[in-house]
Enzyme design. Structure first.
Site, short mmCIF file in Angstrom:
data_model
loop_
_atom_site.label_atom_id
_atom_site.label_comp_id
_atom_site.label_asym_id
_atom_site.label_seq_id
_atom_site.Cartn_x
_atom_site.Cartn_y
_atom_site.Cartn_z
N ARG A 85 5.55 2.29 4.18
CA ARG A 85 4.77 1.05 4.32
C ARG A 85 5.44 0.02 5.26
O ARG A 85 5.82 -1.05 4.87
CB ARG A 85 4.51 0.39 2.96
CG ARG A 85 3.99 1.27 1.88
CD ARG A 85 2.59 1.75 2.10
NE ARG A 85 1.59 0.70 2.10
CZ ARG A 85 1.03 0.18 0.99
NH1 ARG A 85 1.43 0.60 -0.19
NH2 ARG A 85 0.12 -0.77 1.06
N ARG A 103 -2.75 -3.36 -12.30
CA ARG A 103 -2.71 -4.14 -11.06
C ARG A 103 -4.08 -4.18 -10.42
O ARG A 103 -4.40 -5.14 -9.71
CB ARG A 103 -1.72 -3.50 -10.07
CG ARG A 103 -0.27 -3.63 -10.46
CD ARG A 103 0.60 -3.07 -9.34
NE ARG A 103 0.16 -3.61 -8.07
CZ ARG A 103 0.35 -2.99 -6.91
NH1 ARG A 103 0.95 -1.83 -6.87
NH2 ARG A 103 -0.07 -3.53 -5.79
N ASP A 135 -7.83 5.04 -0.57
CA ASP A 135 -7.74 4.56 -1.95
C ASP A 135 -8.65 5.32 -2.91
O ASP A 135 -8.60 5.09 -4.11
CB ASP A 135 -8.07 3.06 -2.01
CG ASP A 135 -7.00 2.24 -1.32
OD1 ASP A 135 -7.23 1.04 -1.10
OD2 ASP A 135 -5.94 2.81 -0.99
N LYS A 189 -9.94 -6.68 -5.55
CA LYS A 189 -8.51 -7.04 -5.49
C LYS A 189 -8.11 -7.30 -4.03
O LYS A 189 -7.49 -8.31 -3.73
CB LYS A 189 -7.67 -5.91 -6.04
CG LYS A 189 -6.19 -5.98 -5.72
CD LYS A 189 -5.38 -4.87 -6.34
CE LYS A 189 -5.25 -3.65 -5.51
NZ LYS A 189 -4.28 -3.71 -4.42
N ASN A 190 -8.51 -6.37 -3.13
CA ASN A 190 -8.03 -6.47 -1.74
C ASN A 190 -8.79 -7.49 -0.91
O ASN A 190 -8.51 -7.64 0.28
CB ASN A 190 -8.04 -5.09 -1.09
CG ASN A 190 -6.99 -4.18 -1.72
OD1 ASN A 190 -6.14 -4.65 -2.48
ND2 ASN A 190 -7.07 -2.90 -1.45
N CYS A 216 7.18 2.12 -1.15
CA CYS A 216 6.54 2.19 -2.47
C CYS A 216 6.21 3.67 -2.70
O CYS A 216 6.41 4.51 -1.82
CB CYS A 216 5.30 1.31 -2.48
SG CYS A 216 3.93 2.02 -1.61
N ARG A 271 3.43 -5.94 -2.74
CA ARG A 271 3.65 -5.93 -1.30
C ARG A 271 2.73 -6.90 -0.59
O ARG A 271 3.06 -7.46 0.45
CB ARG A 271 3.36 -4.54 -0.72
CG ARG A 271 4.03 -3.39 -1.33
CD ARG A 271 3.54 -2.13 -0.68
NE ARG A 271 3.39 -2.33 0.75
CZ ARG A 271 4.40 -2.41 1.60
NH1 ARG A 271 5.62 -2.34 1.13
NH2 ARG A 271 4.20 -2.60 2.87
C1 EPZ Z 1 -4.16 -2.06 2.63
O1 EPZ Z 1 -2.78 -1.82 2.64
C2 EPZ Z 1 -4.59 -2.00 1.17
N1 EPZ Z 1 -3.90 -3.07 0.43
C3 EPZ Z 1 -4.23 -0.64 0.59
O2 EPZ Z 1 -4.70 -0.61 -0.76
C4 EPZ Z 1 -4.95 0.44 1.39
O3 EPZ Z 1 -4.57 1.71 0.92
C5 EPZ Z 1 -4.58 0.32 2.88
O4 EPZ Z 1 -4.87 -1.02 3.35
C6 EPZ Z 1 -5.35 1.29 3.75
O5 EPZ Z 1 -6.72 1.07 3.59
C7 EPZ Z 1 -4.38 -4.33 0.52
O6 EPZ Z 1 -5.35 -4.61 1.21
C8 EPZ Z 1 -3.64 -5.38 -0.27
P1 EPZ Z 1 -2.34 -0.57 6.28
P2 EPZ Z 1 -1.94 -2.07 3.98
O7 EPZ Z 1 -1.48 -1.60 6.93
O8 EPZ Z 1 -2.55 -3.14 4.78
C9 EPZ Z 1 0.59 1.79 9.11
C10 EPZ Z 1 -4.57 -0.22 -3.06
O9 EPZ Z 1 -4.45 0.82 -3.72
N2 EPZ Z 1 1.26 0.49 9.35
O10 EPZ Z 1 -3.81 -0.62 6.52
O11 EPZ Z 1 -0.50 -2.20 3.62
C11 EPZ Z 1 0.80 2.27 7.69
O12 EPZ Z 1 2.00 2.99 7.60
C12 EPZ Z 1 -3.74 -0.43 -1.81
O13 EPZ Z 1 -5.35 -1.16 -3.34
C13 EPZ Z 1 2.33 0.44 10.23
O14 EPZ Z 1 2.75 1.46 10.78
O15 EPZ Z 1 -2.13 -0.69 4.74
C14 EPZ Z 1 -0.40 3.15 7.45
O16 EPZ Z 1 -0.15 4.44 7.97
C15 EPZ Z 1 -2.78 0.74 -1.58
N3 EPZ Z 1 2.93 -0.76 10.46
C16 EPZ Z 1 -1.49 2.50 8.30
O17 EPZ Z 1 -0.82 1.60 9.20
C17 EPZ Z 1 2.47 -1.93 9.87
O18 EPZ Z 1 3.03 -3.00 10.13
C18 EPZ Z 1 -2.51 1.70 7.49
O19 EPZ Z 1 -1.77 0.86 6.62
C19 EPZ Z 1 1.38 -1.84 8.98
C20 EPZ Z 1 0.78 -0.63 8.74
#
Ligand code: EPZ
Length: 436
Positions: free
Chosen positions: A122, A400, A308, A23-24, A117, A93
């Site tokens: 997020r 999803r 995850d 998916k990702n 969420c 998202r």
């Molecule tokens: C991706 O989400 C994945 N989704 C998530 O999978 C996964 O849990 C996550 O990466 C972490 O591995 C997709 O790839 C579509 P992040 P993402 O930005 O990119 C902080 C699932 O179940 N952050 O890597 O949204 C954030 O708060 C989903 O398949 C900021 O502060 O996650 C977090 O603490 C759930 N500002 C950390 O970075 C930003 O602008 C990592 O989040 C962006 C992120």
């Protein structure tokens, strides 16, 4: 009408289970089709709700989408739209992944600001600050991100406070069309980021450092769709979810079309817990080899233990002898599943970002509600190992990210069926029209 899964637990599972495309990985790859007009082809794409949402978004923008059996075809030649509406962003998202490509290609974009969420707030500040570094002007108006770069984007140095998967992906896509050189430091190293980078290279982009925390992009014009269809990489989170089954239900399973190299840390930890796991090419074999040992798990960006898989390994640790400690470092609210697991008899205490799991306990079947995608998967695992019948609601989350889950599990001998709950009409003071 609400659908639910009815599961009768307690049966050892045996057999083969195919792993679907990730998916990702498919979501950013579909967003990347906006970078250059033409026809893109993908194989091993997963039939998931999130993929349908992304395809709907591409069609709204003017793309033509068609599936011909194994091949998913996306033609973005007549894309003119630059808006991702709230109704689609609230559903998924990851819709924000069109922001970078739209600004880079068309010089403007209007994307609904994703809200929080169930697993946390997020934020998307890394995405927006990074685009500003590339020369875009960003405004937030009426719940929408307005991004403009009429004179195009220019390469820059971008540094993330913590690695962010979709922020790395968004800025990687924007940078390939920016003038000059872009560096992304503290970049995400996930296999899905590498897959996107390889797709961009196949389109003619020049990128160095994929899979490391320092990515360098040399912007160029004239990108084209890859000449060959792209095969979506296996879903390492789906694979990791199923790999834990023998430790919860007993038995032995073989995953097909997996990529063990993307699961090195989870495999190491599951072996430490006492699961026997053998990797052979794209097959992954798992068997429970006696009582499980408790673990200390700390989630971290790749190649650390994936957030995850945190909910799923929590279920496994309810079957381990002793106390396990699971610390969630990425998302501040990713313990919603604890409350439902407790209703199934799990003994879990929460101390800020750490869950303390006492095992082994005999889980009992119950009616439970999933709060998010990976929580729904963990409740299925728990129900399969529990005594008696469970009903799991909130399947909109499960669908999803897990393709044909009940079919794949039934093939292993699981007693699992999807049913529909007739919502009874409420009468009396709360009946229809009762409140005038
Ligand atoms: C991706 O989400 C994945 N989704 C998530 O999978 C996964 O849990 C996550 O990466 C972490 O591995 C997709 O790839 C579509 P992040 P993402 O930005 O990119 C902080 C699932 O179940 N952050 O890597 O949204 C954030 O708060 C989903 O398949 C900021 O502060 O996650 C977090 O603490 C759930 N500002 C950390 O970075 C930003 O602008 C990592 O989040 C962006 C992120």
């Amino acid at each position: 009408m609400r659908e639910y899964l009815e599961i009768e637990g307690g049966y050892p599972l045996r057999g083969e289970i195919p792993v679907s495309g990730a998916k990702n990985a498919v979501l950013p790859a579909l967003a990347a089709t906006l970078l250059a007009p033409g026809t893109y082809r993908f194989t091993n794409w997963p039939r998931l709700l999130d993929l349908c949402t992304m395809l709907e978004l591409l069609e709204r923008l003017g793309a033509r989408v068609e599936s011909r059996g194994e091949i998913l075809e996306v033609d973005t030649s007549s894309v003119e739209g630059v808006e991702a509406p709230y109704e689609l962003v609230r559903r998924m998202r990851a819709s924000i992944l069109v922001l970078g490509p739209l600004v880079a290609r068309f010089g403007r974009a209007r994307v609904a600001l994703p809200g929080g969420c169930p697993i946390g707030k997020r934020p998307v500040d890394f995405h927006l600050r990074g685009l500003e570094r590339l020369g875009a002007r960003i405004e937030i108006r009426h719940g929408y991100i307005l991004a403009r770069a009429e004179r195009g984007l220019s390469g820059a140095e971008i540094v993330f406070n913590v690695p962010s998967v979709t922020a790395t992906e968004n800025l990687l896509m924007a940078a390939v069309l920016a003038r000059g050189r872009t560096e992304i430091r503290n970049a995400a190293r996930e296999p899905e980021v590498v897959f996107l980078g390889e797709m961009l290279r196949a389109m003619g982009a020049r990128i160095e450092g994929l899979g490391t925390d320092h990515i360098v992009v040399y912007g160029c014009s004239g990108l084209e769709p890859p000449r060959e269809p792209l095969r979506i990489i296996p879903d390492r989170i789906e694979a990791g979810t199923y790999l834990m089954l023998p430790g919860i239900t007993g038995g032995e399973i073989t995953l097909l079309a997996a990529e063990p190299r993307h699961l090195e840390t989870p495999i190491l930890r599951l072996r430490e817990a006492g699961l026997e796991i053998e990797a052979e090419g794209q097959r992954l074999y798992a068997r429970a080899r006696g009582p499980l040992a408790p673990l200390e798990i700390v989630t971290a960006p790749y190649p650390g233990f994936p957030t995850d898989l945190q909910a799923q390994i929590m279920v496994l640790m309810t079957q381990a002898r002793g106390l396990s400690f699971i610390t969630e470092n990425l998302f501040e609210k990713r313990f919603q599943h604890v409350f439902e697991l407790r209703r199934m008899g799990a003994e879990i205490d929460l101390d800020d970002r750490t869950a303390v799991v006492r095992g082994p306990v005999r889980l009992q079947g119950a009616e439970v509600e999933a709060s998010d995608l990976r929580a729904s998967a963990c409740l299925v695992l728990a129900a399969l190992g529990a005594e008696g019948i469970s009903r799991i609601y909130g399947l909109e989350h499960l669908d999803r990210g897990y393709e044909r889950m009940e079919a794949k599990l039934s093939a292993l001998g699981a007693r699992i069926v999807r049913k529909t709950h007739e919502e009874r009409e409420t009468l009396g003071p709360c009946g229809p029209g009762a409140r005038g």
